[in-house]
Design a protein around this motif. Structure first.
Motif, PDB file in Angstrom:
ATOM      1  N   LEU A 166      -2.851  -2.739 -13.364  1.00 51.10           N
ATOM      2  CA  LEU A 166      -1.960  -2.840 -12.081  1.00 51.10           C
ATOM      3  C   LEU A 166      -2.557  -2.643 -10.558  1.00 51.10           C
ATOM      4  N   ALA A 167      -3.733  -2.342 -10.231  1.00 47.91           N
ATOM      5  CA  ALA A 167      -4.278  -2.008  -9.197  1.00 47.91           C
ATOM      6  C   ALA A 167      -5.807  -2.270  -9.311  1.00 47.91           C
ATOM      7  N   TYR A 168      -6.359  -2.380  -8.301  1.00 48.52           N
ATOM      8  CA  TYR A 168      -7.942  -2.353  -7.970  1.00 48.52           C
ATOM      9  C   TYR A 168      -8.247  -0.891  -7.555  1.00 48.52           C
ATOM     10  N   VAL A 169      -7.437  -0.387  -6.582  1.00 44.48           N
ATOM     11  CA  VAL A 169      -7.718   0.840  -6.051  1.00 44.48           C
ATOM     12  C   VAL A 169      -6.665   1.822  -6.118  1.00 44.48           C
TER      13      VAL A 169
ATOM     14  N   ARG B  32      -5.487   1.632 -13.532  1.00 41.63           N
ATOM     15  CA  ARG B  32      -6.257   0.418 -13.593  1.00 41.63           C
ATOM     16  C   ARG B  32      -6.680  -0.247 -14.991  1.00 41.63           C
TER      17      ARG B  32
ATOM     18  N   ASP C 169     -18.297   5.356 -18.366  1.00 40.85           N
ATOM     19  CA  ASP C 169     -17.922   6.332 -17.110  1.00 40.85           C
ATOM     20  C   ASP C 169     -17.824   7.847 -17.370  1.00 40.85           C
TER      21      ASP C 169
ATOM     22  N   ARG D 271      -6.219  -9.344 -14.529  1.00 43.86           N
ATOM     23  CA  ARG D 271      -5.030  -8.602 -13.459  1.00 43.86           C
ATOM     24  C   ARG D 271      -5.764  -7.920 -12.460  1.00 43.86           C
ATOM     25  N   VAL D 272      -6.526  -6.929 -12.932  1.00 43.69           N
ATOM     26  CA  VAL D 272      -7.293  -6.173 -11.936  1.00 43.69           C
ATOM     27  C   VAL D 272      -8.223  -7.089 -10.699  1.00 43.69           C
TER      28      VAL D 272
ATOM     29  N   PHE E  64     -14.254   6.346 -12.388  1.00 40.56           N
ATOM     30  CA  PHE E  64     -13.106   5.439 -13.025  1.00 40.56           C
ATOM     31  C   PHE E  64     -12.552   6.183 -14.126  1.00 40.56           C
TER      32      PHE E  64
ATOM     33  N   GLU F 189      -5.744  -8.436  -8.364  1.00 43.33           N
ATOM     34  CA  GLU F 189      -5.494  -7.478  -7.392  1.00 43.33           C
ATOM     35  C   GLU F 189      -6.489  -7.473  -6.416  1.00 43.33           C
ATOM     36  N   GLU F 190      -7.809  -7.384  -6.635  1.00 33.34           N
ATOM     37  CA  GLU F 190      -8.930  -7.117  -5.887  1.00 33.34           C
ATOM     38  C   GLU F 190      -8.931  -8.489  -4.975  1.00 33.34           C
TER      39      GLU F 190
ATOM     40  N   HIS G 258       0.939  -1.134  -0.082  1.00 35.46           N
ATOM     41  CA  HIS G 258       0.027   0.028  -0.059  1.00 35.46           C
ATOM     42  C   HIS G 258       0.846   1.187   0.088  1.00 35.46           C
TER      43      HIS G 258
ATOM     44  N   MET H  12      -6.471  -8.052  -2.295  1.00 35.90           N
ATOM     45  CA  MET H  12      -6.938  -7.190  -1.325  1.00 35.90           C
ATOM     46  C   MET H  12      -7.716  -7.889  -0.126  1.00 35.90           C
TER      47      MET H  12
ATOM     48  N   ALA I 171      -1.190  -2.328  -4.475  1.00 32.51           N
ATOM     49  CA  ALA I 171      -0.889  -3.367  -5.512  1.00 32.51           C
ATOM     50  C   ALA I 171       0.187  -4.602  -5.028  1.00 32.51           C
TER      51      ALA I 171
END
Lengths: 422, 416
Positions: A288-291, A283, B70, B126-127, A274, B130-131, A243, B134, A313
């Motif tokens: 690479l990341a969800y958040v 994202r 979006d 991939r996302v 988004f 990552e979730e 993080h 988490m 990530a």
């Protein structure tokens, strides 16, 4: 369009408290909040967590807690929240019970002299909650980032305190804090819902008229440091993800560029949309990341808040994600946003402002902000024109003030393999 | 008496149910399009498929290229998002009401043709991974997963909606395509619209936009009858330095079962507010816990009822488990006093009214209950709640909370 909402009624009491009521009969419910200037900003040196500990006594144990118990047979609920600036007692329920509820809130805030045993029990609960948070890498990352940016100032310390500071707090500290900070001066009682305004105002005034400010001197507040303590910090926690928070000092709510900050947040990294630059790149394009998010306006208050970006990530992705964030920070301050970006962000903020005020709870909270920050009770009507007035140049000026891609604070929390600072 | 509002209800020839409710308190409209496409509907060994499909629905359509859904929502001053649960995937928009047509156009377009491509699939995989990570970092989520797997041996409710890592990694583009084609069809969906709109216009426009989409052949939901549990089950996980936590899970009936209102009332009596039984017993004063909850999920099929507590460091988890069972035994033995029952009923009534403050709350509830069998079921549920007696509560505790049918997961800190 029909609008069931009436105008805001405002009554200022001689003791300094203000009552705000707006009627909305759409649903037979209400929300009421009583806010006092008693956040962690006013914790004495070495006593961080005092404001939070004191407020928890409002809903726990004997005394004020027993008053809270009178809400529940009505189907209503009461809660308390302490932040950096304020402590807020909030109640929600059916509109028919609102007048009783505001009376109970006013009674609760005048609770004093808690027993030692109640403080002990509340401290124990707070310590367990801190232990839980210590195990959450996202929360550790946030906490350490504030500490890195603001140092030992209350802005940099956790609202809930820590084991050492809570251990120092005595019953006398709690009593003194209640006497000096739970004061009608600056207090705001805001109500929204299916209520009879005259009846609620009458109940509020009668309940609060005998609430007097203490004669005890109120300690002064040292302003936060004008410049961030830049640096980097790594906290090792064996987890799947790393993080990362990075950024620096932001702006105060009174800053003329506040609305430019709100616009920049939408363009760069608002978590609700988004389509922000950061989400699109990190994202949606790179996966690479969800958040992934950034914020400036969200922490702007009496004192300057932060500009910060955050992501989580896998260790093997995090370096690329952070590089993407820094690159977008650089672009944000190198040239103004496009006209299309500006127009989209302004439209989004204008519409969202109305959507975010659909519940009584949100409307009551908005009334409190209008009163506390001196925005005027017509702020909701003026908001769209205020954001429409933001120019591309304003956003660029704001970005150049708060973003520095070559000199920022950064905190990473994650497994040893994170490797971000190797 | 229930205050569930009455919408206009139309079923299109292709099977799409359209529910429209006018609420003119503010110039806002909310839409919810709910597909029967949750983790319950995933083929065996394909956990996470429903959730990844939800991600893919934001990857664009012929009329709305990637990012445009979006972006357009934002430009119009609105918000949109989606959620996947065990029973469904729900897509929602909240917008200024003058733009009420836009979400209908978007939803119709992505129901008709969500052009899933391999590159987008790999990025979203991939996302999603990552979730998943988490969740793995979240001790409470891991504790919940543990107790679900422990209590349910066969039923897909035992799987996390986000999916298991190995299943997400193994998933193919073809799996996703097949799931979309067999679940994202009008005869497996409910569209609910609530807000400052003209109902007739909305119904007509929904017919025009969705009416040309052909109904699909629905994949049958495999039978996953859970064998009765006859003995208690226990598991323990360790996660970081978290304070000790425990979750007790019991098997309870579906949201539409006759006993559902009594079970809901039980959850409130046990876990809502500071005067509920569990708070007074375990948190108040010098109690052993800092937090406690009782949760019943509203699910299509029989599922689980959870009692979860976070204990102070050093507290005895076994003792806590025994004490929770004693609270339940007391409820089975002695009918709940009338004033306590009245308090819980009033708490639920208030909670339901608060949920109706927003257009999204209204649209979401209509769509949700419709997928359970009809939006009117919420009205029946509320009427049922008002008629629950202390004896009913005692009976459901005796029926569904026998000590031998419990599954218990403990969370303890990693050994030093």
């Amino acid at each position: 369009m029909a609008d069931a909402r009436g105008r805001v009624e405002r009554v200022a009491l001689p003791n300094g408290a203000v009552v705000l009521v707006v009627v909305d009969a759409t649903v037979p419910t209400f929300a009421a909040t009583l806010t006092v200037e008693a956040g962690s900003r006013y914790d004495p040196v070495g006593r961080s967590g005092l404001a939070s500990l004191a407020s928890s006594l409002l809903v726990e144990g004997e005394g004020a807690g027993e008053i809270a118990f009178r809400f529940e047979p009505l189907g209503a609920s009461v809660d308390v929240a302490t932040g950096y600036e304020t402590t807020t007692l909030g109640a929600v329920g059916l509109g028919e019970h609102c007048a009783d509820a505001v009376g109970l809130l006013a009674e609760m805030i005048r609770f004093r002299s808690p027993a030692v045993s109640i403080i002990r029990d509340a401290r124990r609960r707070q310590l367990t909650e801190i232990a839980e948070e210590d195990n959450e890498p996202s929360l550790v990352c946030r906490r350490e980032f504030f500490r890195l940016v603001f140092g030992g100032h209350p802005r940099g310390l956790p609202v809930e305190g820590d084991a050492v500071s809570l251990g120092r707090i005595s019953r006398a500290d709690v009593s003194e804090f209640m006497d000096t900070r739970w004061s009608p001066a600056g207090a705001v009682l805001a109500v929204s819902g299916d209520v009879e305004a005259p009846r609620v105002i009458d109940a509020a005034c009668r309940a609060m008229e005998s609430w007097k400010a203490s004669d005890a001197a109120v300690s002064s507040v040292t302003p936060p440091p004008p410049r961030a303590f830049t640096g980097r910090r790594f906290v090792e926690m064996e987890r799947e993800q790393a993080h990362v928070s990075l950024g620096g000092i932001g702006i105060a709510r009174s800053d003329p560029l506040y609305h430019a900050a709100a616009v920049m947040d939408v363009i760069l990294g608002d978590s609700a949309g988004f389509g922000s630059r950061l989400a699109t790149r990190v994202r949606e394009e790179e996966g690479l990341a969800y958040v992934i998010e950034s914020d400036t306006a969200g922490t702007a208050g009496i004192d300057p808040g932060l500009f910060w970006a955050y992501t989580a990530a896998s260790p093997d992705h995090v370096e690329q994600a952070v590089a993407g964030i820094v690159d977008e920070m650089r672009k944000m301050r190198s040239e103004p946003p496009t006209s299309h970006e500006l127009e989209s962000a302004v439209a989004y903020l204008s519409g969202r402002h109305a959507l975010d005020r659909e519940t009584n709870d949100a409307r009551a909270a908005a009334l409190v902000r209008m009163e506390r920050y001196g925005l005027g009770l017509d702020y909701g009507d003026r908001y769209a024109s205020l954001v429409r007035a933001v120019t591309r140049g304003d956003v660029l000026a704001l970005a150049r003030r708060v973003i520095d891609p070559d000199d920022y604070s950064i905190v990473a929390v994650g497994p040893a393999s994170t490797g971000l600072f190797d | 008496m229930s205050r569930v509002p009455t919408p206009i209800e139309v079923t299109l020839p292709n099977g799409l149910v359209v529910l429209v409710l006018r609420r003119d308190h503010a110039p806002i409209v909310a839409t919810t399009l709910l597909y029967g496409a949750g983790s319950l509907h995933e083929p065996d060994g394909h956990t996470g498929l429903a959730h990844l499909m939800e991600h893919m629905m934001f990857r664009g359509t012929p009329a709305y290229p990637q990012g445009e859904i979006d972006s357009l929502t934002g430009r119009l001053g609105g918000v949109n998002n989606a959620v996947t649960t065990t029973d469904y995937a729900a897509y929602y928009f909240v917008l200024p009401s003058e733009h009420w047509r836009v979400p209908l156009e978007i939803e119709a377009d992505r129901m008709a043709a969500c052009p899933i491509d391999v590159e987008s699939f790999e990025t979203e995989r991939r996302v999603a991974l990552e979730e998943r990570k988490m969740f793995q970092d979240d001790p409470e989520a891991m504790l919940d997963e543990t107790v679900d797997r422990l209590a349910l041996e066969r039923h897909p409710y035992r799987h996390p909606v986000v999916g298991l890592r190995e299943d997400i990694e193994r998933m193919t583009f073809g799996d996703l395509r097949a799931f979309y084609e067999s679940h994202y069809v009008p005869n497996n969906a409910v569209l609910a619209v609530a807000g400052d709109i003209d109902e007739d216009q909305v119904v007509a426009e929904a017919g025009r936009l969705f009416g040309t989409i052909e109904a699909g052949a629905l994949a049958p939901i495999p039978s996953h009858a859970e064998p009765p549990q006859t003995s208690p089950r226990h598991a323990e996980i360790q996660h970081g330095a978290a304070p000790p936590q425990a979750v007790l899970a019991y098997h309870t009936p579906s949201a539409t079962h006759d006993d559902a209102p009594a079970v809901e009332l039980l959850a409130t009596l046990l876990g809502v507010g500071r005067t509920c039984r569990l708070y007074k017993r375990f948190v108040a004063g010098d109690g052993v816990a800092s937090e406690i909850s009782a949760t019943r999920l509203f699910q299509k099929e029989p599922g689980l009822f959870y009692i979860a507590g976070t204990l102070h460091p050093g507290a005895d988890l076994e003792q806590f488990e025994g004490d929770v069972m004693r609270v339940l035994e007391e409820l089975a033995r002695e009918p709940v006093p009338r004033d306590e029952l009245a308090k819980a009923t009033e708490q639920i009534r208030t909670d339901h009214e608060l949920g109706r403050e927003t257009c999204l709350g209204l649209a979401g509830a209509l769509a949700f209950w419709e997928t359970l069998g009809g939006w009117q079921l919420e009205r029946e549920f509320e009427t049922g709640l008002a008629n629950v007696t202390g004896e009913d509560v005692a009976r459901v505790v005796e029926t569904y909370f026998a000590p031998d049918t419990r599954s218990v997961a403990w969370l303890t800190p990693v050994d030093e």
